[in-house]
Design a protein around this motif. Sequence first.
Motif, PDB file in Angstrom:
ATOM      1  N   TYR A   1     -18.432 -14.177   6.750  1.00  0.00           N
ATOM      2  CA  TYR A   1     -18.767 -12.764   6.524  1.00  0.00           C
ATOM      3  C   TYR A   1     -19.446 -12.529   5.177  1.00  0.00           C
ATOM      4  O   TYR A   1     -19.949 -11.443   4.927  1.00  0.00           O
TER       5      TYR A   1
ATOM      6  N   SER B   1     -13.804 -16.600   6.041  1.00  0.00           N
ATOM      7  CA  SER B   1     -14.355 -17.452   4.989  1.00  0.00           C
ATOM      8  C   SER B   1     -14.439 -18.876   5.529  1.00  0.00           C
ATOM      9  O   SER B   1     -13.575 -19.282   6.322  1.00  0.00           O
TER      10      SER B   1
ATOM     11  N   LYS C   1       0.841  -1.210   0.000  1.00  0.00           N
ATOM     12  CA  LYS C   1       0.000   0.000   0.000  1.00  0.00           C
ATOM     13  C   LYS C   1       0.873   1.257   0.000  1.00  0.00           C
ATOM     14  O   LYS C   1       0.635   2.197  -0.755  1.00  0.00           O
TER      15      LYS C   1
ATOM     16  N   ALA D   1      -0.069   1.433  14.151  1.00  0.00           N
ATOM     17  CA  ALA D   1       1.035   0.704  14.788  1.00  0.00           C
ATOM     18  C   ALA D   1       2.308   1.534  14.873  1.00  0.00           C
ATOM     19  O   ALA D   1       3.091   1.407  15.821  1.00  0.00           O
TER      20      ALA D   1
ATOM     21  N   THR E   1      -8.520  -0.978  12.276  1.00  0.00           N
ATOM     22  CA  THR E   1      -7.184  -0.879  11.685  1.00  0.00           C
ATOM     23  C   THR E   1      -7.082   0.245  10.648  1.00  0.00           C
ATOM     24  O   THR E   1      -5.971   0.591  10.232  1.00  0.00           O
TER      25      THR E   1
HETATM   26  N1  LIG Z   1      -3.509   0.791  11.403  1.00  0.00           N
HETATM   27  C1  LIG Z   1      -2.446  -0.002  11.466  1.00  0.00           C
HETATM   28  O1  LIG Z   1      -1.441   0.298  12.116  1.00  0.00           O
HETATM   29  C2  LIG Z   1      -2.493  -1.318  10.749  1.00  0.00           C
HETATM   30  C3  LIG Z   1      -1.603  -2.327  11.122  1.00  0.00           C
HETATM   31  C4  LIG Z   1      -1.704  -3.572  10.484  1.00  0.00           C
HETATM   32  C5  LIG Z   1      -2.630  -3.758   9.476  1.00  0.00           C
HETATM   33  N2  LIG Z   1      -3.428  -2.731   9.105  1.00  0.00           N
HETATM   34  C6  LIG Z   1      -4.437  -2.930   8.051  1.00  0.00           C
HETATM   35  O2  LIG Z   1      -5.317  -3.929   8.537  1.00  0.00           O
HETATM   36  C7  LIG Z   1      -5.768  -4.740   7.478  1.00  0.00           C
HETATM   37  C8  LIG Z   1      -5.457  -6.188   7.793  1.00  0.00           C
HETATM   38  O3  LIG Z   1      -4.045  -6.401   7.774  1.00  0.00           O
HETATM   39  P1  LIG Z   1      -3.486  -7.896   7.790  1.00  0.00           P
HETATM   40  O4  LIG Z   1      -2.032  -7.870   7.675  1.00  0.00           O
HETATM   41  O5  LIG Z   1      -4.070  -8.613   8.944  1.00  0.00           O
HETATM   42  O6  LIG Z   1      -4.133  -8.416   6.419  1.00  0.00           O
HETATM   43  P2  LIG Z   1      -4.045  -9.810   5.679  1.00  0.00           P
HETATM   44  O7  LIG Z   1      -3.497 -10.878   6.560  1.00  0.00           O
HETATM   45  O8  LIG Z   1      -3.384  -9.613   4.375  1.00  0.00           O
HETATM   46  O9  LIG Z   1      -5.607 -10.074   5.426  1.00  0.00           O
HETATM   47  C9  LIG Z   1      -6.038 -11.046   4.526  1.00  0.00           C
HETATM   48  C10 LIG Z   1      -7.290 -11.693   5.109  1.00  0.00           C
HETATM   49  O10 LIG Z   1      -8.328 -10.725   5.215  1.00  0.00           O
HETATM   50  C11 LIG Z   1      -9.542 -11.419   5.308  1.00  0.00           C
HETATM   51  N3  LIG Z   1     -10.651 -10.578   4.857  1.00  0.00           N
HETATM   52  C12 LIG Z   1     -10.694  -9.832   3.731  1.00  0.00           C
HETATM   53  N4  LIG Z   1     -11.901  -9.186   3.652  1.00  0.00           N
HETATM   54  C13 LIG Z   1     -12.607  -9.561   4.739  1.00  0.00           C
HETATM   55  C14 LIG Z   1     -13.911  -9.234   5.235  1.00  0.00           C
HETATM   56  N5  LIG Z   1     -14.727  -8.413   4.545  1.00  0.00           N
HETATM   57  N6  LIG Z   1     -14.307  -9.768   6.414  1.00  0.00           N
HETATM   58  C15 LIG Z   1     -13.484 -10.598   7.098  1.00  0.00           C
HETATM   59  N7  LIG Z   1     -12.247 -10.969   6.684  1.00  0.00           N
HETATM   60  C16 LIG Z   1     -11.816 -10.444   5.521  1.00  0.00           C
HETATM   61  C17 LIG Z   1      -9.388 -12.644   4.417  1.00  0.00           C
HETATM   62  O11 LIG Z   1      -9.962 -13.689   5.153  1.00  0.00           O
HETATM   63  P3  LIG Z   1     -10.568 -15.004   4.468  1.00  0.00           P
HETATM   64  O12 LIG Z   1      -9.379 -15.631   3.792  1.00  0.00           O
HETATM   65  O13 LIG Z   1     -11.116 -15.784   5.602  1.00  0.00           O
HETATM   66  O14 LIG Z   1     -11.613 -14.552   3.470  1.00  0.00           O
HETATM   67  C18 LIG Z   1      -7.855 -12.783   4.245  1.00  0.00           C
HETATM   68  O15 LIG Z   1      -7.383 -14.027   4.697  1.00  0.00           O
HETATM   69  C19 LIG Z   1      -5.069  -4.212   6.211  1.00  0.00           C
HETATM   70  O16 LIG Z   1      -5.918  -3.272   5.587  1.00  0.00           O
HETATM   71  C20 LIG Z   1      -3.863  -3.488   6.767  1.00  0.00           C
HETATM   72  O17 LIG Z   1      -3.372  -2.491   5.908  1.00  0.00           O
HETATM   73  C21 LIG Z   1      -3.395  -1.514   9.709  1.00  0.00           C
END
Ligand SMILES: NC(=O)c1ccc[n+]([C@@H]2O[C@H](COP(=O)([O-])OP(=O)(O)OC[C@H]3O[C@@H](n4cnc5c(N)ncnc54)[C@H](OP(=O)(O)O)[C@@H]3O)[C@@H](O)[C@H]2O)c1
Length: 346
Positions: A202, A184, A47, A266, A249
């Motif tokens: 979901y 999922s 991103k 974070a 997040t």
């Molecule tokens: N603010 C911060 O400091 C911070 C820190 C870390 C991450 N983030 C953000 O948080 C988000 C998650 O990060 P991550 O590293 O955990 O991502 P990730 O591991 O890449 O997330 C992928 C997973 O998201 C799930 N998913 C996608 N859409 C969904 C929905 N509508 N409902 C439920 N599950 C869903 C999918 O689950 P299934 O396979 O079960 O479909 C997939 O396995 C990202 O947008 C990231 O940029 C922000």
Amino acid sequence: MAPSTQKAVVVQADGSVVITSVPVPKPGPGQILVKVAAVAQNPVDFKTIAWVKKEGAIVGCDYAGTVEEIGPDVPAGLRTVGERVAGFVFGSYYKNGSCAQYVLAEAAPTVHLPDSWSFEDGSQLGVGPFTAAQLLWEAQQLPTPIQPATTPFPLLISGGASSVGQYAIQFAKLSGLQVFATASPKHFDLVKSLGADEVFDYHDPEVAKKIKAATGGKLKHAVDAISETGTPAIVAAALSDEGGVISATLPYPETRAGVTAIPICAYNMLGKSYDFPFQWEATEEAKALGKRFAEHISKVISLNRLKPNPKVVYPSGLASVQQGLLDGPKISGQKIIFRIADTPDL
Ligand SMILES: NC(=O)c1ccc[n+]([C@@H]2O[C@H](COP(=O)([O-])OP(=O)(O)OC[C@H]3O[C@@H](n4cnc5c(N)ncnc54)[C@H](OP(=O)(O)O)[C@@H]3O)[C@@H](O)[C@H]2O)c1
């Protein structure tokens, strides 16, 4: 003694990345220089590159490796040269990132990695678990594994199969909470194996209603690890009629009366000011939280009570990073890992 130059994956003006030779930095006050063994990829990597295309920035936040050098003003005994450590930095924006042979890290928000954790698994002990800690323990001050709930109460984790969600489920369960999650169906077994009591699809249009029924209309706390693509509406609708609190997040839309959303970042825990994705002035409180959460995570892993995300190790170390960045948006339930030693011609 670290060499004067190293190989690193560097962002170019068009948003592509290239392996190039860069100086090995010297640790400043409160910092350590880490010889990187493995790197874990996060959505923020692809991103940030796509949004800013910051030419010259080094890619990567999460790392695991060994302490090579300790900078001034690091409290005696906090870190030792040769110590196995893991953590995260603000990658893909500054000339310091984990997709390199050496990375500069803050000494305090750093996890001590026991021998029972490989560098490949340990490299994920950065953005994912620190964010989960922040969502649970900073945003809502929910019980911790060190001070668990005396009476269990329900918590919803939206995005249970995401990296952040997998750590949030485990921390919440270890803290004595009753954990409900969304995922999922292909990930129901994974999410349950991490400690979720009940998991909901979901994609089901009735999902919010089903969670509300399963929690007896008493759900007051939620963590939204996804915070987009429709999850705010689902999470808000699953909360009790009186409302509740959601840790998020990403920036969160207004949902309904009585529901408060608390977005986190974070990077705050690194204790440095930054100007992307918004302006942030470092605070002693945020820095102290980073240190405290590193201690919590170190404690939980030392007790063998945390499972890493399932991983996929890409074959060519730093030379695989470009492919990892392309694959990142499609990743499901897994963490992409790069081992520095797998890089050809290093
Ligand atoms: N603010 C911060 O400091 C911070 C820190 C870390 C991450 N983030 C953000 O948080 C988000 C998650 O990060 P991550 O590293 O955990 O991502 P990730 O591991 O890449 O997330 C992928 C997973 O998201 C799930 N998913 C996608 N859409 C969904 C929905 N509508 N409902 C439920 N599950 C869903 C999918 O689950 P299934 O396979 O079960 O479909 C997939 O396995 C990202 O947008 C990231 O940029 C922000």
